[in-house]
Write an enzyme that holds these catalytic residues in place. Structure first.
Site: not given
Length: 321
Positions: A85, A157, A198
């Site tokens: 990331e 995300k 993440c």
């Protein structure tokens, strides 16, 4: 397995937010078409690499690191290299990432597309600062580039990191990032890839969706876990996702101190469908990559011997009292 050169905190999430995310994912599952394609299933094992690096607030310096690692990985026979990331930029001040955010067809991503083409390598670029819906927001976007330099897919995300980490600092990703709302899986020569980023790792319903609705075989988890959360939960969460989905997991991680305010846990690893770590760097701070050969026949073998897809029950079928 070969090696090439070279985030114990409780994070409560509001129940309403959890319900909202679950509802979002259920809608995505209902709306997204199923695919039974298993690209690369009959092929030979594929050599993949997982990067560990310490990105800083300098686009050129980060690109130089990524370029060097890509070329070294190509020399080691890697055909698919996964970056963490925020690989291209980590600012030291609020708002810096907004200033450098670009559309996916902008010059920053074009450099990485050219790198993939020149190296004849697929790249997983997790956590790119894609220009958002307005001037004060961006998307945190995982971009998948093929070996001809074309963007094969991108994932924004879904779960944003809005937490007060005990003993650390307050993070509120939603201040400057807009959440995505689409689950993404894509076929590749390395199997059917499920894209995440993440903090998504803490929400198993996303990975269940990727496995059972989208038939993912390999889960990508580019991350920049904090040191506190990484020490507590990084490896155990990754192994859990691999075991419960019977997928390979490739988790590229940011490592070490990026600036005076931010530090990442590190520990880039690759995990097989049985939950065994099959590649990692020798420490949590080195810049480099680890290599493993992933064999999709192992995915099918684990799923055949432990047929959880046939045994699954759904909450809509359960009785409550």
């Amino acid at each position: 397995m070969a090696l090439a050169s070279l985030a114990a905190a409780s994070l409560p999430t509001a129940a309403a937010a959890v319900r909202s995310r679950v509802s979002l994912l259920r809608r995505a599952m209902a709306a997204s078409p199923s695919s039974s394609s298993c690209a690369g299933l009959a092929g030979s094992p594929a050599r993949v690499g997982v990067v560990q690096m310490t990105s800083v607030g300098d686009l050129d310096a980060n690109y130089a690191t990524c370029s060097r690692l890509t070329k070294e990985a190509a020399s080691a026979g890697v055909k698919f290299l996964c970056f963490p990331e925020v690989f291209s930029f980590i600012g030291s001040k609020d708002g810096e990432s907004i200033k450098i955010a670009e559309p996916l067809d902008g010059p920053i991503m074009q450099r990485y597309r050219s790198l993939a083409k020149e190296s004849s390598m697929w790249l997983s670029l997790g956590g790119f600062q894609e220009k958002g819906p307005d001037d004060s927001h961006q998307y945190n976007t995982h971009v998948l580039i093929d070996d001809s330099g074309e963007i094969r897919s991108s994932y924004r995300k879904i779960h944003l990191f809005d937490v007060d980490v005990p003993g650390n600092m307050v993070y509120k990703e939603s201040r400057f990032t807009t959440a995505g709302d689409t689950v993404v899986a894509v076929d590749s020569p390395f199997g059917r890839l499920g894209l995440t980023v993440c903090y998504d790792l803490r929400f198993p319903e996303l990975y269940q969706c990727l496995r059972f609705k989208h038939q993912a075989q390999v889960l990508l988890v580019p991350s920049a876990f904090t040191k506190v959360t990484g020490e507590a939960h990084w490896e155990i969460l990754l192994c859990a996702r691999a075991i419960e989905t019977q997928c390979y997991v490739i988790a590229a991680a940011q490592a070490g101190k990026h600036n005076e305010k931010r530090e990442s846990y590190g520990d880039s690893i690759i995990i097989d469908p049985w939950g065994t770590v099959i590649a990692r760097l020798p420490d949590r701070l080195s810049t480099g990559f680890a290599v493993a050969d992933i064999d999709l026949s192992k995915v099918e073998a684990v799923r055949t011997k432990m047929p959880i897809s046939e045994h699954r029950k759904f909450d809509s079928d359960w009785k409550t009292s």
